[in-house]
Design an enzyme around this catalytic site. Structure first.
Site, PDB file in Angstrom:
ATOM      1  N   CYS A  17       0.841  -1.201   0.000  1.00  0.00           N
ATOM      2  CA  CYS A  17       0.000   0.000   0.000  1.00  0.00           C
ATOM      3  C   CYS A  17       0.878   1.254   0.000  1.00  0.00           C
ATOM      4  O   CYS A  17       1.838   1.347   0.782  1.00  0.00           O
ATOM      5  CB  CYS A  17      -0.917  -0.001   1.210  1.00  0.00           C
ATOM      6  N   TYR A  19       0.473   4.125   1.149  1.00  0.00           N
ATOM      7  CA  TYR A  19       0.467   4.974   2.345  1.00  0.00           C
ATOM      8  C   TYR A  19       0.930   4.262   3.607  1.00  0.00           C
ATOM      9  O   TYR A  19       0.886   4.826   4.692  1.00  0.00           O
ATOM     10  CB  TYR A  19      -0.912   5.574   2.589  1.00  0.00           C
ATOM     11  N   CYS A 247      -8.312   5.866  21.836  1.00  0.00           N
ATOM     12  CA  CYS A 247      -7.061   6.255  22.500  1.00  0.00           C
ATOM     13  C   CYS A 247      -6.528   7.584  21.976  1.00  0.00           C
ATOM     14  O   CYS A 247      -5.777   8.270  22.672  1.00  0.00           O
ATOM     15  CB  CYS A 247      -6.008   5.158  22.364  1.00  0.00           C
ATOM     16  N   CYS A 268       3.349   1.867  22.116  1.00  0.00           N
ATOM     17  CA  CYS A 268       2.341   2.234  21.111  1.00  0.00           C
ATOM     18  C   CYS A 268       2.813   1.750  19.753  1.00  0.00           C
ATOM     19  O   CYS A 268       4.027   1.718  19.476  1.00  0.00           O
ATOM     20  CB  CYS A 268       2.135   3.748  21.093  1.00  0.00           C
ATOM     21  N   ASP A 269       1.868   1.416  18.891  1.00  0.00           N
ATOM     22  CA  ASP A 269       2.163   0.953  17.549  1.00  0.00           C
ATOM     23  C   ASP A 269       2.907   1.997  16.726  1.00  0.00           C
ATOM     24  O   ASP A 269       3.670   1.658  15.817  1.00  0.00           O
ATOM     25  CB  ASP A 269       0.838   0.593  16.858  1.00  0.00           C
ATOM     26  N   CYS A 323      -3.798  12.367  18.775  1.00  0.00           N
ATOM     27  CA  CYS A 323      -2.747  11.351  18.847  1.00  0.00           C
ATOM     28  C   CYS A 323      -1.373  11.974  18.676  1.00  0.00           C
ATOM     29  O   CYS A 323      -1.157  12.824  17.790  1.00  0.00           O
ATOM     30  CB  CYS A 323      -2.981  10.307  17.751  1.00  0.00           C
ATOM     31  N   CYS A 339      -5.039  19.405  13.904  1.00  0.00           N
ATOM     32  CA  CYS A 339      -5.805  20.380  14.679  1.00  0.00           C
ATOM     33  C   CYS A 339      -6.909  21.004  13.833  1.00  0.00           C
ATOM     34  O   CYS A 339      -8.073  21.083  14.243  1.00  0.00           O
ATOM     35  CB  CYS A 339      -4.886  21.459  15.236  1.00  0.00           C
TER      36      CYS A 339
END
Length: 373
Positions: A17, A19, A247, A268-269, A323, A339
């Site tokens: 992919c 992205y 999250c 975190c991933d 995030c 934002c």
């Protein structure tokens, strides 16, 4: 609840992919999580005696581990669980390897399956192709059909990118209408590799917010509300008084730990690197991993380093700075890449979200007051 996000084949994938934030990890040689690591991981999570204990299998493409790997994983969980301890499993997949055998196993063992489909074929295939350039939409839809026939609970995860951001109505109609999906997640594509780099699929500020607002209009207009869009439902429940489930919009980063193929654990991933490594499941307990100095510092960073534009924002109670993956260094601190998107979406939709939350509160009060409850 204890949740482990597990990557049994690391970043290996059978798609390329455009992205993918792991790209160019696609195709990198590597094996499957060894039995010793799988057993140590299972013991570590279940020893917390949390109920439910959830194992979320991701990648790369986690089905590359093979069906027998998951048979062993489920067997280990059942043998090592404490009496009465509830177990949960989730699998996020591109669907290419899902056939009737996989679907039957996942349904029988009550896996929650997340399937990646980015809308109609032309949107999806513009970014989700194999390394040789082959399209994948038809195979993803075939996986959807197999999973549904088997009785699996399936969510669709849709990445919002340059390929589909201008077509919110088409995307929603395809996923909720053509496919009949009842659970959708809408994920923004804003960067490449290394972090902060942009690529052709990346969104510019404001595009994701306008996409969300357009989909919200379609979703809110449905009187039956038969489709759950995760972000929208999470916000309604939060405004009605429940803890935030997403999250991205919690005040601290504390929802799960990530376990890589070799047993290394990260907070975190999106933060898998030497500076964030907490240890391994073969050397430390789950509690020890969660309570390392690095883990504690990571959890509290959102409140200590929140972007400057958060100050005085009327949506801070919902957004909480978003995030940290989307934070960008700036003079004296950070800015939040999304934002403008969250402001655009919430400026347009917050009032209706609050109305829905009040309706939910009324239903809860009526239920609590109902005779014979």
């Amino acid at each position: 609840m204890a949740t482990a996000l597990v990557k049994p084949v690391g970043d290996r994938c059978n798609l390329a992919c455009s992205y993918c934030f792991y790209h160019p990890g696609t195709g990198r040689a590597g094996g499957v999580m060894e039995e010793e690591v799988l057993a140590a991981l299972t013991r570590a999570v279940l020893a917390e005696r949390a109920s439910p204990a959830v194992f979320a299998w991701q990648g790369g493409e986690p089905t590359l581990a093979g069906l027998d790997f998951y048979r062993r994983a489920v067997d280990l969980q059942r043998r090592l669980a404490s009496p009465g301890q509830r177990l949960g499993n989730a699998l996020q997949t591109n669907g290419l390897l899902i056939d009737s055998r996989w679907a039957a196993f996942l349904a029988e063992n009550r896996f929650l399956v997340g399937l990646s489909i980015d809308g109609p074929a032309d949107c999806h295939d513009a970014v989700r192709r194999s390394a040789a350039g082959a399209p994948s939409h038809a195979r993803a839809v075939a996986a959807w059909d197999s999973l549904r026939r088997a009785g699996c609970e399936v969510n669709i995860l849709c990445v919002v990118s340059r390929a589909n951001v201008d077509r919110p109505a088409d995307v929603y109609a395809h996923l909720a209408g053509d496919l009949g999906a009842q659970y959708l997640q809408l994920i923004p594509c804003v960067e490449g590799t290394p972090p902060g780099a942009r690529h052709d699929a990346s969104l510019t500020p404001g595009e994701y917010g306008r996409f969300l607002a357009a989909v919200f209009d379609l979703w809110a207009a449905e009187t039956s509300r038969s489709v759950s869009v995760k972000l929208f439902d999470d916000l309604v429940l939060y405004l009605a008084g429940r803890p935030m489930r997403d999250c991205m919009h919690r005040p601290t980063c504390d929802s799960h730990l990530v376990v890589e193929r070799d047993g290394s654990v990260y907070p975190c991933d999106f933060f898998v690197g030497d500076e964030h490594r907490l240890g391994t499941v073969t050397e430390r307990t789950w509690r020890q991993l969660r309570n390392t100095a690095r883990a504690r510092a990571f959890r509290s960073a959102k409140q200590r380093q929140r972007p400057a534009e958060c100050r005085g924002c009327r949506h801070l109670d919902i957004c909480q700075g978003g995030c940290r993956k989307f934070w960008r260094p700036s003079a004296g601190g950070f800015t939040q890449y999304l934002c403008e998107d969250m402001r655009t979406f919430l400026d347009a939709c917050r009032g209706r979200l609050e109305e829905m939350a009040r309706a939910v509160q009324r239903r809860w009060r009526e239920w609590r007051a109902s005779p014979g409850r």
